[in-house]
Motif scaffolding. Structure first.
Motif, PDB file in Angstrom:
ATOM      1  N   GLY A  49      67.452 -15.391  -8.724  1.00  0.00           N
ATOM      2  CA  GLY A  49      66.318 -16.143  -8.196  1.00  0.00           C
ATOM      3  C   GLY A  49      66.246 -16.210  -6.683  1.00  0.00           C
ATOM      4  O   GLY A  49      65.751 -17.187  -6.143  1.00  0.00           O
ATOM      5  N   VAL A  50      66.759 -15.179  -6.005  1.00  0.00           N
ATOM      6  CA  VAL A  50      66.710 -15.191  -4.541  1.00  0.00           C
ATOM      7  C   VAL A  50      65.815 -14.029  -4.077  1.00  0.00           C
ATOM      8  O   VAL A  50      66.124 -12.869  -4.347  1.00  0.00           O
ATOM      9  CB  VAL A  50      68.122 -15.035  -3.939  1.00  0.00           C
ATOM     10  N   TRP A 188      79.900 -11.880 -15.373  1.00  0.00           N
ATOM     11  CA  TRP A 188      79.538 -13.235 -14.941  1.00  0.00           C
ATOM     12  C   TRP A 188      79.063 -14.008 -16.165  1.00  0.00           C
ATOM     13  O   TRP A 188      78.131 -13.590 -16.858  1.00  0.00           O
ATOM     14  CB  TRP A 188      78.368 -13.195 -13.958  1.00  0.00           C
ATOM     15  N   LEU A 202      72.971 -22.309  -1.715  1.00  0.00           N
ATOM     16  CA  LEU A 202      73.875 -21.626  -2.643  1.00  0.00           C
ATOM     17  C   LEU A 202      75.314 -21.673  -2.119  1.00  0.00           C
ATOM     18  O   LEU A 202      75.542 -21.605  -0.910  1.00  0.00           O
ATOM     19  CB  LEU A 202      73.477 -20.151  -2.807  1.00  0.00           C
ATOM     20  N   LEU A 213      79.787 -19.212  -8.578  1.00  0.00           N
ATOM     21  CA  LEU A 213      78.551 -19.339  -7.794  1.00  0.00           C
ATOM     22  C   LEU A 213      77.770 -20.560  -8.247  1.00  0.00           C
ATOM     23  O   LEU A 213      77.565 -20.773  -9.445  1.00  0.00           O
ATOM     24  CB  LEU A 213      77.693 -18.074  -7.981  1.00  0.00           C
ATOM     25  N   SER A 215      74.157 -21.971  -7.927  1.00  0.00           N
ATOM     26  CA  SER A 215      72.794 -21.638  -7.517  1.00  0.00           C
ATOM     27  C   SER A 215      71.830 -22.634  -8.158  1.00  0.00           C
ATOM     28  O   SER A 215      72.262 -23.594  -8.806  1.00  0.00           O
ATOM     29  CB  SER A 215      72.476 -20.194  -7.919  1.00  0.00           C
ATOM     30  N   PRO A 296      75.353  -8.407  -9.515  1.00  0.00           N
ATOM     31  CA  PRO A 296      74.449  -9.474  -9.072  1.00  0.00           C
ATOM     32  C   PRO A 296      74.856 -10.179  -7.775  1.00  0.00           C
ATOM     33  O   PRO A 296      74.062 -10.949  -7.229  1.00  0.00           O
ATOM     34  CB  PRO A 296      74.476 -10.462 -10.250  1.00  0.00           C
ATOM     35  N   THR A 297      76.057  -9.953  -7.288  1.00  0.00           N
ATOM     36  CA  THR A 297      76.518 -10.618  -6.070  1.00  0.00           C
ATOM     37  C   THR A 297      75.595 -10.233  -4.905  1.00  0.00           C
ATOM     38  O   THR A 297      75.583  -9.082  -4.485  1.00  0.00           O
ATOM     39  CB  THR A 297      77.969 -10.183  -5.747  1.00  0.00           C
ATOM     40  N   ALA A 299      72.266 -10.834  -5.131  1.00  0.00           N
ATOM     41  CA  ALA A 299      70.926 -10.911  -5.753  1.00  0.00           C
ATOM     42  C   ALA A 299      69.976  -9.809  -5.290  1.00  0.00           C
ATOM     43  O   ALA A 299      68.832 -10.072  -4.931  1.00  0.00           O
ATOM     44  CB  ALA A 299      70.314 -12.295  -5.476  1.00  0.00           C
TER      45      ALA A 299
HETATM   46  C1  PHB Z   1      70.909 -16.822  -9.378  1.00  0.00           C
HETATM   47  O1  PHB Z   1      70.393 -17.851  -8.951  1.00  0.00           O
HETATM   48  O2  PHB Z   1      70.820 -16.499 -10.573  1.00  0.00           O
HETATM   49  C2  PHB Z   1      71.651 -15.945  -8.427  1.00  0.00           C
HETATM   50  C3  PHB Z   1      71.676 -16.283  -7.088  1.00  0.00           C
HETATM   51  C4  PHB Z   1      72.371 -15.485  -6.190  1.00  0.00           C
HETATM   52  C5  PHB Z   1      73.020 -14.366  -6.638  1.00  0.00           C
HETATM   53  C6  PHB Z   1      72.983 -14.009  -7.981  1.00  0.00           C
HETATM   54  C7  PHB Z   1      72.295 -14.810  -8.885  1.00  0.00           C
HETATM   55  O3  PHB Z   1      73.722 -13.610  -5.756  1.00  0.00           O
END
Ligand code: PHB
Ligand code: APR
Length: 393
Positions: A49-50, A188, A202, A213, A215, A296-297, A299
């Motif tokens: 979501g970024v 993840w 974040l 993480l 978020s 995903p790291t 985003a």
């Molecule tokens: C998420 O909000 O799902 C998200 C945010 C930052 C990332 C990966 C996923 O690096």
């Protein structure tokens, strides 16, 4: 069987395909979107979501930015937790004022569908057995089945925006396509919960027990992740076990402030770096996850799809408005140059923050030195910030 006639057939009704059809429609270029799943299935996927500013601008250009601008949150920085400390990366000051927008991909997809509906865009759902034909001819065509009936559409160009498991990439002959892949030995585990986010910004956490993480999606909806072995399954993780493990990986004051609650979604995503080259074969163009996957790291997945769509959209405009093939001919090379830089950044950020199950003590010391360098160097933070907000198109 009579064939539908259109200028562009787009395979895949995810964000890439919808965004492209919307942009083209606004310039008078016709398209048909073919989607294998139902609309509610597509809308039910929870993804990152970024949004980079490039993506935000493209949504506005597509006439789909109003709700995003109203409800999305502008973030000017994020934190990296390490050894009990929070280290802030100030995106705005390191990049001359650039920021990112926190707005879920599910919402992006909803806005795109709404815009397609409002313009009378053609999106055909539950299209089965989609097949691509005559890719090297001036008038390629696509066939599919709908409720058991054979269908066919003829076009000038086919866009493969059908994600990693789609049919488009597989339609390119194996001796033309080169695939590069790296699979990471962890995944993840993500949880969505109707709780207030633990932090306005974040928090990416590096911890001996593994990455975590924190978020968010809104002031009342949080998204959390923890690194787990790739062999784990989401059903084996109770909510309680998830919250306990997440807290262990966060600085004590953050863990103490964390609001927990029942998960409303829980799933495990594998981590993969993947690129297919070239992104064009004859009159077929690949875009988004169909051509590349990032861990995903950082985003970058959705944002990379957006830059592909930007290049492809402008290439198609040049073709239909000016009669020039130059933009389309340059597409693959241009898109791939940016793809590899985002691949590099996602791989770097993944290595920076995860614990490798087969890492040596030397690897650990190198990772520590990398973090030390980042936290103590303006140049290193500027480099991270420049990549995080998104490299120019
Ligand atoms: C998420 O909000 O799902 C998200 C945010 C930052 C990332 C990966 C996923 O690096
Ligand atoms: N025929 C028709 N549609 C198909 C087929 C097929 N054979 N195979 C897959 N699809 C559809 C999928 O059901 C999906 O809705 O193509 C769509 C592809 O969407 P995504 O996987 O979301 O890919 P893309 O639109 O490129 O979005 C970019 O960025 O954050 C990342 O992975 C994340 O989805 C995100 C992506």
């Amino acid at each position: 069987m009579s064939a539908l006639q259109t200028q562009v057939v787009i395979i895949g009704g995810g964000p890439s395909g919808l965004l492209l059809s919307q942009l083209l429609h606004r310039k008078g270029i016709s398209s048909i979107v073919l989607e294998r799943q139902t609309r509610s299935h597509v809308m039910g996927r929870i993804r990152a979501g970024v949004l980079e500013h490039g993506f935000v601008n493209l949504m506005r250009e597509a006439g789909c930015g109003r709700r995003m601008d109203r409800e999305g949150e502008v973030h000017a920085g994020f934190c990296i937790a390490h050894q009990g400390q929070l280290n802030r990366i100030d995106l705005a000051s390191r990049t001359g004022g650039e920021t990112v927008m926190v707005y879920g991909q599910t919402e992006v997809t909803r806005d795109l569908y709404q815009a397609r509906d409002a313009m009378g865009g053609v999106v055909i759902h539950t299209a089965q057995n989609v097949q691509l034909h005559a890719l090297n001819d001036a008038r390629p065509f696509v066939t599919w089945e709908l409720d058991g009936n054979a269908q066919r559409a003829e076009c000038d160009f086919i866009v493969g925006a059908d994600g990693f498991h789609g049919v488009s990439r597989k339609s390119i002959p194996a001796d033309v396509l080169k695939e590069y892949e790296k699979i990471y030995p962890f995944g993840w585990l993500g949880v969505l919960s109707e709780t207030a986010p633990v932090s306005d910004e974040l928090i990416y956490a590096r911890h001996e027990r593994g990455f975590a993480l924190c978020s968010l999606r809104s002031p009342v909806l949080s998204r959390y992740y923890i690194q787990v072995p790739s062999t784990d399954q989401a059903k084996d993780w109770s909510d309680k076990a998830f919250w306990v493990e997440l807290k262990r990986r966060l600085p004590a004051d953050v863990a103490a402030a964390l609001q927990t609650g029942p998960s409303i979604e829980k799933s495990i995503a594998p981590l993969r770096s993947f690129v297919a080259e070239p992104m064009r074969y004859g009159n077929l163009f690949l875009a988004g996850d169909a051509a590349h996957i990032v861990p995903p790291t950082g985003a970058k997945g959705l944002n990379l799809a957006a830059s592909d769509i930007h290049y492809l959209y402008h290439g198609l405009l040049e073709y239909y408005v000016k009669g020039s093939c130059a933009g389309l001919d340059a597409y693959s090379e241009k898109a791939l140059a940016r793809v590899w830089k985002a691949e590099r950044f996602s791989w770097w950020m993944t290595n920076l923050l995860h614990s490798s199950p087969d890492g040596s003590e030397t690897d650990l010391r190198l990772q520590s030195a990398e973090l030390d360098y980042l936290f103590s160097s303006d140049a290193a933070q500027a480099s991270m910030a420049e990549n995080y907000v998104g490299l120019p198109y």
